[in-house]
Design an enzyme around this catalytic site. Structure first.
Site, PDB file in Angstrom:
ATOM      1  N   LYS A 188       0.662   4.012  -3.447  1.00 38.91           N
ATOM      2  CA  LYS A 188       0.560   4.962  -3.120  1.00 38.91           C
ATOM      3  C   LYS A 188       1.109   6.279  -2.732  1.00 38.91           C
ATOM      4  O   LYS A 188       1.232   7.172  -3.866  1.00 38.91           O
ATOM      5  CB  LYS A 188       0.409   5.444  -1.339  1.00 38.91           C
ATOM      6  CG  LYS A 188      -1.443   5.072  -1.258  1.00 38.91           C
ATOM      7  CD  LYS A 188      -2.282   5.164  -2.086  1.00 38.91           C
ATOM      8  CE  LYS A 188      -3.929   4.991  -1.791  1.00 38.91           C
ATOM      9  NZ  LYS A 188      -4.733   5.410  -2.905  1.00 38.91           N
ATOM     10  N   TYR A 228       0.748  -1.199   0.173  1.00 38.84           N
ATOM     11  CA  TYR A 228      -0.238  -0.020  -0.212  1.00 38.84           C
ATOM     12  C   TYR A 228       0.738   0.866  -0.066  1.00 38.84           C
ATOM     13  O   TYR A 228       0.528   2.817  -0.916  1.00 38.84           O
ATOM     14  CB  TYR A 228      -0.951   0.197   1.450  1.00 38.84           C
ATOM     15  CG  TYR A 228      -2.078   1.399   1.004  1.00 38.84           C
ATOM     16  CD1 TYR A 228      -2.979   1.182   0.291  1.00 38.84           C
ATOM     17  CD2 TYR A 228      -2.393   2.171   2.485  1.00 38.84           C
ATOM     18  CE1 TYR A 228      -4.323   2.033   0.534  1.00 38.84           C
ATOM     19  CE2 TYR A 228      -2.549   2.892   2.227  1.00 38.84           C
ATOM     20  CZ  TYR A 228      -3.684   2.986   1.564  1.00 38.84           C
ATOM     21  OH  TYR A 228      -4.749   4.578   0.987  1.00 38.84           O
TER      22      TYR A 228
END
Length: 251
Positions: free
Chosen positions: A160, A156
């Protein structure tokens, strides 16, 4: 009322930040395509928009499915003839948040939904925006992408970070074209994605987080600015910083 009659696509629109942004944009007079994987949630959001007098379209898909994304953009153009704003909000994290327990399927799913899906959706709307000589891409990233986050996990955090860099890339390639790209970088937000953490924060902890509606207001601010004005990056985080060390877990 700068967004009146604008056509906006919001991915991950069935809940959390996406739902809040879709409702706010519709309240300002925009026509909103609510996009996501769970049709029942999308239909519920469309109902909320219509009850407040707005106009919405539901498209159920996985943003990691490029062909489905292309069909979605074509459907929006067929319905409303233009695409003014794309909000790339869809994404999720995996149940495993530590490097050595993160499986290949966790990595693929997380990168596909957060980064690849953002790129696919942007590719799909860009021809219409180029033809119009104007358009706004708003990508929703995370502070996990600025500094690696144990709460976010390796996949993640990396995805991002990619979203943030992709936004900067868009403003480089499409410089002086009338198109603009912004990235919203939230800290902890009280959204349904919290429920996928190895350790769930308490209700008291969630009350200190940024609300979905707070991030939605930032999205609408960026979208509603005159096309001559760009906010490349906007960070929004809780005023109070809490100790999250006990919530990381070992998964």
């Amino acid at each position: 009322m700068g967004m009146r009659d604008n056509v906006c696509i919001v991915t991950g629109g069935g809940s959390g930040i996406g739902r809040a942004a879709a409702l706010m944009m519709a309240a300002q007079g925009a026509r909103v395509a609510v996009v996501g994987r769970t049709e029942s949630k999308l239909t519920a959001v469309r109902g909320e928009i219509e009850r407040q007098g707005g106009t919405a379209l539901v498209v159920s898909l996985d943003v990691a499915d490029r062909e489905a994304v292309l069909r979605m953009a074509a459907e929006v153009l067929a319905a409303w003839g233009r695409i003014d704003v794309l909000v790339n909000n869809a994404g999720h994290s995996s149940a495993h948040r530590m490097l050595l327990t993160t499986m290949p399927e966790d990595i693929r799913a997380t990168v596909d939904s957060n980064l690849a899906g953002t790129i696919y959706c942007t590719q799909a709307v860009m021809p219409a925006m180029q033809a119009a000589g104007a358009g706004t891409i708003i990508n929703v990233a995370s502070l996990a992408g600025v500094g690696g986050s144990l709460l976010g996990g390796p996949s993640y955090s990396a995805a991002k970070a990619g979203v943030i860099n992709f936004t900067r890339y868009l403003n480089t390639e499409f410089r002086n074209s009338g198109l603009r790209a912004s990235v919203i970088i939230p800290g902890e937000v009280d959204t349904p994605i919290i429920e996928h953490r190895p350790v769930h924060p308490s209700p008291e902890a969630r009350a200190t987080m940024v609300a979905s509606e707070d991030v939605a207001r930032a999205i609408v601010l960026v979208a509603d600015l005159p096309q001559r004005t760009l906010i490349p990056e906007l960070t929004i985080r809780p005023t109070c910083q809490r100790d999250t060390s006990a919530e990381v877990g070992l998964q």
